[in-house]
Each structure stands twice: as C-alpha cells, then as structure tokens.
Design an enzyme around this catalytic site. Structure first.
Site, PDB file in Angstrom:
ATOM      1  N   CYS A 113       0.815  -1.212   0.000  1.00  0.00           N
ATOM      2  CA  CYS A 113       0.000   0.000   0.000  1.00  0.00           C
ATOM      3  C   CYS A 113       0.851   1.267   0.000  1.00  0.00           C
ATOM      4  O   CYS A 113       0.423   2.308  -0.518  1.00  0.00           O
ATOM      5  CB  CYS A 113      -0.948  -0.005   1.191  1.00  0.00           C
ATOM      6  SG  CYS A 113      -0.144  -0.238   2.786  1.00  0.00           S
ATOM      7  N   HIS A 159      -2.676   0.639   7.041  1.00  0.00           N
ATOM      8  CA  HIS A 159      -2.909   0.850   5.624  1.00  0.00           C
ATOM      9  C   HIS A 159      -2.678   2.317   5.265  1.00  0.00           C
ATOM     10  O   HIS A 159      -3.056   3.222   6.025  1.00  0.00           O
ATOM     11  CB  HIS A 159      -4.342   0.435   5.281  1.00  0.00           C
ATOM     12  CG  HIS A 159      -4.688   0.556   3.831  1.00  0.00           C
ATOM     13  ND1 HIS A 159      -3.970  -0.080   2.835  1.00  0.00           N
ATOM     14  CD2 HIS A 159      -5.665   1.252   3.200  1.00  0.00           C
ATOM     15  CE1 HIS A 159      -4.507   0.218   1.668  1.00  0.00           C
ATOM     16  NE2 HIS A 159      -5.522   1.024   1.853  1.00  0.00           N
TER      17      HIS A 159
END
EC number: 3.4.19.12
Length: 517
Positions: free
Chosen positions: A120, A312
């Site tokens: 990510c 994330h």
C-alpha cells in the site's frame, strides 16, 4: 489486503506514528530470499526519510515527504507550499469498509487498485505522483505511466505488481526477517486456502453422501406374495393374515376389522398416530431439540483471513477542482468534496475529513500517522542561489570593463565561502549557470550604473544576500543526506553481521564463560 503490523511503533507528538520494526528475535532460522528477485512485497515503515529515498531512486524530482504533527490550520500553513497530497496511515479493519460513491474512474485520474498484499505504501506514492501535473517522473516511471494510461484500475494494479523496477526499490528496505516472515505468511495463506477448498468440496459432496446413506437404510424390495411378511417402518412386523375357510365363513361375515378386538384397534390407532409424525422419507422424527450446528468452516476461515486488521496507507490530493481519496483497496477513486482556491484551497476540504477519521480512532487507537507530499524546497532555494551567482558574475564582467584592479577597492573583496561559479557542495553545475534567460542580464543593461563605486556597492548587497541562500540550500541538502543515511542503516544487514560475529565467538569458545555465569 492491508499488512499486519508489529507492535513496535515510533512515538510522535500529538499524532501517533505506526511504524513496523519487527523484532529480530522473531525471525526463523532460515536463509532469506534474494530481495532483488523475490516476487512478493514487504510492509513499509511510515518513515518520511524512506519515502523520500524511494521517490529519488524512482527518478521523481521536485517532491518531498514531510511528517505532519498536527492538523491545526496554523501549523499546516508552515508546510512548504504547495502541498500536493497527504498520506494517511491508520489501522484498517475490513468491517469498517464504507459504501463507495463512485463506480468508475475518470480519465483525468490515474488510479491503481492494490492487488498484492503489503504494497500500500508504493501504491499510495504511485497514485499521487502520476496525478501531479508537470512533475518530472524520470524515464522509468514516465514509460510506465504512458503504458498504463488507457488501463482500468485493476489492470494498473496488476501492472504495478509486475513492475520490477519499483518492486526492487520497495523491497530494498526489507530486512531478512521481513522477507522470511512474509514468506511464512504467504505459505500460511496458501495452506488456509487449500483447507477452505477441501472443506468446500466436502460440503458440496455432503448431500450426495447423505442420500447414499439414506438409500442404504431403506429395506430391500421383496416380491409381492399373498403370504409375504411386510416389514413395518417402526421395526415391528405385521402378523400374517390367515385366510378363512369356507366352513368358518357365514353369510353375515363383514370386513375383518369388524372382528378386531378393542385392544387391537387401540394399537392400530397408536401406530397410525406415530406414522403421522414420521417424515416422508420413512425416518422417525425425534421430539428432542436439535443440537446447534457447528459454524461453517468455510465462512470461519474466510472470517479469520479477511477480518484480520493491519495498517494501511491512503492518499488524498486535489485533482481538477475536487479532493480525491485514492485508496488502493477501493474499486475506484472517491470524491471527498469540491474546492476552490478562493475559499482557502483543497486543504480546507481535506482537513475536516481527516480530523473526523482521526476522531473515530481517538478513543481506542493512537497509532495513525499523517505525511504531506510537498514541493521540495530545495528546488526553489537552489534556483535562487543559482540566480544570485549569475548576478555576481554579471557584476564582475561589468566591473572588469571598468578596471582590472577593482577587487583591490574597499568593499569589493570576495570571501572564499562566496559562490561565484559551479559548486559541487551546493549542487550547482555549469549547465545551471549557462542558461541565457536570467535576471542577471538586467545588470548589463543598466546604463545609469557607470559609477565604479556604485557598482561595487550593488555587488556587495548581492554577496550579503547569498549568505542566507547558501544556508537554506545547505540545510536542505543536509536533510537529504540524513534521509539517505537512515535508508542506508535500514538496508544494512546488521542481523547477518551479528549472527556471524556470535558464531565466530562461539567457535573460539569465548561465549562459554558468559553462558555459564
């Protein structure tokens, strides 16, 4: 799938940082794979220095990643301008997925879905740099952008996963322990997938197996005969019916039921009542409550795999009058809201949105982080220093036309620290000074400056201005060198060195006395 993160984090002021430094003791005793050819991705630490080095090695120029310690409006104004994007790091949970508003990707937005795990950080960077107008991407990234320009987000995600140039840079920050743990996670994920597939096949075959068992329980078919004994479903056998002889029959004989005793009729009624409670397949239905079913193994395994939380990275940036949330786990980019430069710019829209998201975690989580992608101040500072050097060179040429010994005049001396030509210390090349368009040309065109002393005084003012410019460039270059030093220490295999050193001490039996103590 967002990455699962370790518990060791770097604490920051006002906003908690979620950095993943796995303990070296957790590493299995195995040989780490070659990170240059390893096909997977490893989780990235939320460290601006690593992001800056990644951008530099990718060939991107003009951007810098800087940590944001507070979302206060006054502090946001102190960031180098313009602010191109924000990267928000938070604890991701699948159960908190929000309904997506956009169901497509506009042509003007470059967006890639995050198809591999633990990538990510790089996906957030690529979703940003490919949307900054006029940015110098470097040859590799520019070719990649041109190649993926007409792709949909999912195809772009697959293309990023196959982009070895970027993957090698991303994985260069991985320790041996990170690679080994990632391999174990992949093996565990594959093992769970195989178990889910086996369970699904077993569940699919269960109805057929149940039908076979039921068919085996049914009594075998027998030939019909007047003297055949029919087995009752209840397990009891009917009594054989005997035929009456003509001598026993009378004209008043009726049906056999007319001669049944009361007890026989009662048994028959009870048997019929039992038959009414039996299911159609012939099995007796129990009056007991059924036992609770075990949870479905497939759904349980899916829950264990998909609902695992981790940290994330999500990008926010302005594109064509709208603030966009570029989350690789979303199917498409999402609009946060429109903005106008007359009403304060895009940060006026992004700030309350991010503050709201932080408030959601404030009660239970402080492990989130915010970084800003800003215009690299070194670019402007270096350009100002180059212009200053050009001005000095223009004054020197004009003063040389007046007199060869003008440098002997009081105030015209030049210290060694003053930059008057190309300088490797400040990153100034001959090409930088050789450009034709410059404000230094004004010096040669000013006809009123024919007085030698006046020219020397003007030159002295330019020399004084250069002091602050040199300091600003020096600080920016030092920050860049500090980032590179952090990246070098991160990439160095200290674990391998320590294990080799301890092994050598063990061979010399130096550690025996320490272990005994």
């Amino acid at each position: 799938m967002p990455p699962k993160r370790g518990s060791k984090r770097k604490a920051i002021k006002s906003i908690g940082v979620a950095t993943a430094n796995g303990d070296a003791g957790d590493a299995p005793q195995s040989t780490a794979p070659d990170r240059t050819t390893w096909p997977g991705w490893v989780e990235m630490e939320s460290e601006p220095a690593f992001f800056n080095v990644m951008l530099s090695e990718m060939g991107v120029k003009g951007l810098r990643v800087q940590e944001v310690y507070d979302m206060d409006e006054a502090l946001l104004l102190t960031l180098p301008q313009p602010v191109h994007a924000l990267i928000f790091l938070f604890r991701y949970k699948a159960a908190e997925d929000q309904q997506q508003q956009n169901d497509d990707c506009p042509k003007e937005v470059w967006f890639a879905n995050q198809t591999p795990d633990f990538a990510c950080a790089t996906f957030a960077l690529l979703n940003i740099v490919n949307n900054v107008p006029g940015l110098h991407l470097g040859s590799e990234l520019q070719k990649f952008k041109d190649f993926t320009d007409d792709m949909d987000p999912l195809s772009r995600g697959d293309a990023v996963d196959s982009f070895d140039f970027v993957k090698r840079i991303h994985n260069s920050f991985a320790r041996d322990n990170d690679l080994l743990q990632a391999d174990l996670r992949i093996k565990g994920k594959n093992s769970k997938y195989r178990k889910r597939q086996a369970t699904a096949r077993a569940n699919a075959a269960r109805p057929a197996r149940r039908n076979e068992e039921m068919a085996m329980r049914k009594p075998p078919l027998q030939e019909k005969s007047p003297n055949a004994v029919h087995a009752r479903v209840s397990g009891r056998a009917k009594r054989p019916t005997s035929k009456k002889s003509p001598k026993e029959s009378t004209p008043d004989d009726g049906p056999d039921d007319a001669y049944k005793s009361p007890s026989r009729s009662k048994v028959t009624a009870i048997s019929e009542a039992e038959d009414d409670e039996k299911p159609s397949n012939g099995l007796r239905r129990s009056k007991r409550e059924p036992k609770p079913r075990k949870p479905d193994l497939v759904s349980t395994a899916q829950h264990d795999s998909d609902d695992a939380d981790g940290f994330h990275f999500v990008a926010y940036m302005p594109i064509n009058g709208n603030v966009w949330k570029l989350d690789g786990l979303d199917s498409f980019p999402q609009i946060v809201g429109p903005f106008s430069e007359d009403t304060g710019g895009w940060m006026q829209i992004a700030q309350p949105h991010l503050v709201g998201r932080m408030d959601q975690y404030a009660a239970s989580e402080i492990q989130f982080n915010l970084m800003a992608i800003v215009h690299d101040p070194l670019v402007g500072e270096k350009a100002a220093l180059v212009e200053n050097v050009k001005m000095l060179q223009a004054f020197d040429r004009k003063l040389d036309a007046f007199s060869d010994d003008w440098r002997e005049i009081d105030g015209a001396d030049t210290k060694k620290v003053v930059v008057t030509t190309a300088s490797t210390e400040y990153g100034i090349t001959a090409e930088d000074l050789g450009t034709s368009e410059s404000t230094a040309d004004i010096v040669t065109k000013r006809e009123e400056e024919h007085d030698l002393l006046q020219l020397i005084q003007l030159r002295k003012e330019v020399v004084i201005q250069q002091t602050g410019l040199r300091a600003a460039v020096r600080d920016s270059l030092e920050a860049t060198r500090s980032d590179e030093e952090k990246a070098r220490h991160r990439r160095h295999g200290y674990g391998t060195f320590v294990r080799s050193w301890l092994g050598a001490l063990a061979e010399q039996e130096v550690l025996s006395s320490i272990t005994e103590d």
